[in-house]
Write a protein that holds these residues in place. Structure first.
Motif, short mmCIF file in Angstrom:
data_model
loop_
_atom_site.label_atom_id
_atom_site.label_comp_id
_atom_site.label_asym_id
_atom_site.label_seq_id
_atom_site.Cartn_x
_atom_site.Cartn_y
_atom_site.Cartn_z
N ASP A 64 0.81 -1.22 0.00
CA ASP A 64 0.00 0.00 0.00
C ASP A 64 0.85 1.27 0.00
O ASP A 64 0.36 2.33 -0.40
CB ASP A 64 -0.93 0.02 1.22
N PRO A 99 4.43 2.75 -4.99
CA PRO A 99 3.75 3.28 -6.17
C PRO A 99 3.20 2.16 -7.05
O PRO A 99 3.62 1.01 -6.96
CB PRO A 99 4.86 4.05 -6.89
N ALA A 100 2.26 2.52 -7.91
CA ALA A 100 1.72 1.56 -8.87
C ALA A 100 2.84 1.02 -9.75
O ALA A 100 3.78 1.73 -10.10
CB ALA A 100 0.65 2.23 -9.73
N GLY A 101 2.75 -0.24 -10.07
CA GLY A 101 3.75 -0.85 -10.93
C GLY A 101 4.98 -1.35 -10.19
O GLY A 101 5.97 -1.74 -10.82
N ARG A 110 3.21 -10.39 -3.49
CA ARG A 110 1.93 -9.69 -3.55
C ARG A 110 0.75 -10.68 -3.63
O ARG A 110 -0.26 -10.50 -2.95
CB ARG A 110 1.89 -8.75 -4.76
#
Length: 354
Positions: free
Chosen positions: A127, A130-132, A212
């Protein structure tokens, strides 16, 4: 829910080396990782050593080091490494304040809020990224430093997890058994239906590699079972009578090994941890790191605990006679873990780890 065995001795796998040879490839052939480090104020004196250890010795390419702290340092990021990014822990969900308020609402002791906050922040490590971000995150305690080259995800994309300390601290032996009572096992069994320990090792060794997909599955199972946000279920399942009423590392390692055995591997990490009471004086991480120079150790840690004696007194994985000894005189201790063999002695200056 986990039930204690009838003192069953467990046959543990042969130890695997922690160094480059077990990695399955050189750094350029290994998957990239992100790193997350949670740093309290007491950790700041050794934080640079921790960060440098990760960057110097991870055989996996490190794309980002996310340091989560309440008070950000006045220096610029570039003074350490351009990959090091700082974020304010008060923006985490839940925050330490949110954990405190929830514990108070449950009628529990709120003084453990910071202890549970950092566990929950690790379990929600993706969380803060960053995205990616890569599939794998190495979470490292800020008072722990790697000394030798290590791979944390192998060439097949499998996480390499530490066996860590035995679930029951039997000294001077490599034969370990599941304890009759262990708070973290019981908390995990309450949280996740079907959760069971896979061997006699805890996974607790101040770092963990989170996948993840595995972590998302763990969180979803807990939410489905309890009908509430994961962090609230985690706190409700923790033992309110204990300082260490749950363990994120115990929870995750055994969940991953049981439900996703094809995605993880396990190894022993040869390390020394110095544990001591919070306060002035005592040892600091740079000092412990310097003492390990020239040794065969893979890592060292230097840890300070609030309410040191009280915490030791409630740790049911420490045998009664050992607990009685260390609580009678709560001096700094030097814990050595080598291929599952645990030895403990007083930590006296000048510190010698070689």
């Amino acid at each position: 829910m986990w039930q204690p065995p009838d003192s069953t001795l467990l046959a543990c796998p042969a130890p695997e080396a922690a160094g480059e040879g077990s990695a399955g490839g050189r750094g350029g052939e290994l998957p990239p990782i992100s790193v997350v480090i949670l740093a309290a104020q007491k950790d700041m004196s050794g934080l640079d050593v921790c960060i440098r250890g990760v960057l110097a010795h991870s055989l996996n390419p490190v794309v980002l080091v996310q340091v989560v702290a309440q008070r950000l340092p006045p220096r610029s990021r570039g003074e350490v490494d351009s990959r090091v990014v700082w974020s304010d822990e008060r923006h985490c969900i839940p925050s330490s304040r949110g954990v405190r308020q929830y514990l108070q609402g449950l009628g529990r002791d709120p003084s453990t809020a910071s202890w549970y906050f950092q566990q929950l922040a690790k379990l929600r490590c993706f969380d803060v990224l960053p995205a990616g971000a890569p599939q794998h995150v190495l979470v490292v305690d800020a008072d722990f430093v790697f000394l030798r080259d290590m791979a944390f995800v192998d060439g097949q994309g499998n996480s390499v997890l530490p066996y860590g300390y035995p679930l029951s601290w039997r000294l001077n032996t490599r034969v370990h058994r599941l304890p009759d009572r262990h708070t973290a096992l019981e908390a995990a069994g309450r949280l996740i239906p079907g959760w069971l320990p896979v061997d006699a090792y805890s996974g607790m060794q101040h770092h963990m590699v989170f996948d993840r997909a595995i972590l998302d599955d763990l969180v979803q199972r807990a939410q489905d079972a309890h009908g509430m946000p994961f962090w609230q279920a985690f706190l409700r399942c923790a033992d309110p009578r204990k300082w260490t009423g749950a363990s994120e590392y115990v929870l995750y390692r055994h969940f991953a090994a049981r439900f996703f055995p094809e995605r993880v591997r396990h190894r022993h990490v040869d390390a020394v941890d110095v544990v001591q009471a919070e306060g002035d004086g005592g040892f600091v991480l740079p000092e412990v790191t310097a003492a390990a120079r020239g040794s065969s150790l893979h890592a060292v840690g230097c840890h300070r605990f609030l309410h040191y004696a009280e915490r030791l007194a409630t740790m049911d994985y420490i045998p009664v006679d050992l607990r009685r000894t260390v609580c009678a005189e709560p001096v700094p201790l030097q814990l050595r873990l080598h291929d599952g063999l645990l030895t403990i002695k007083n930590a006296n200056p000048p510190l010698t780890l070689v």
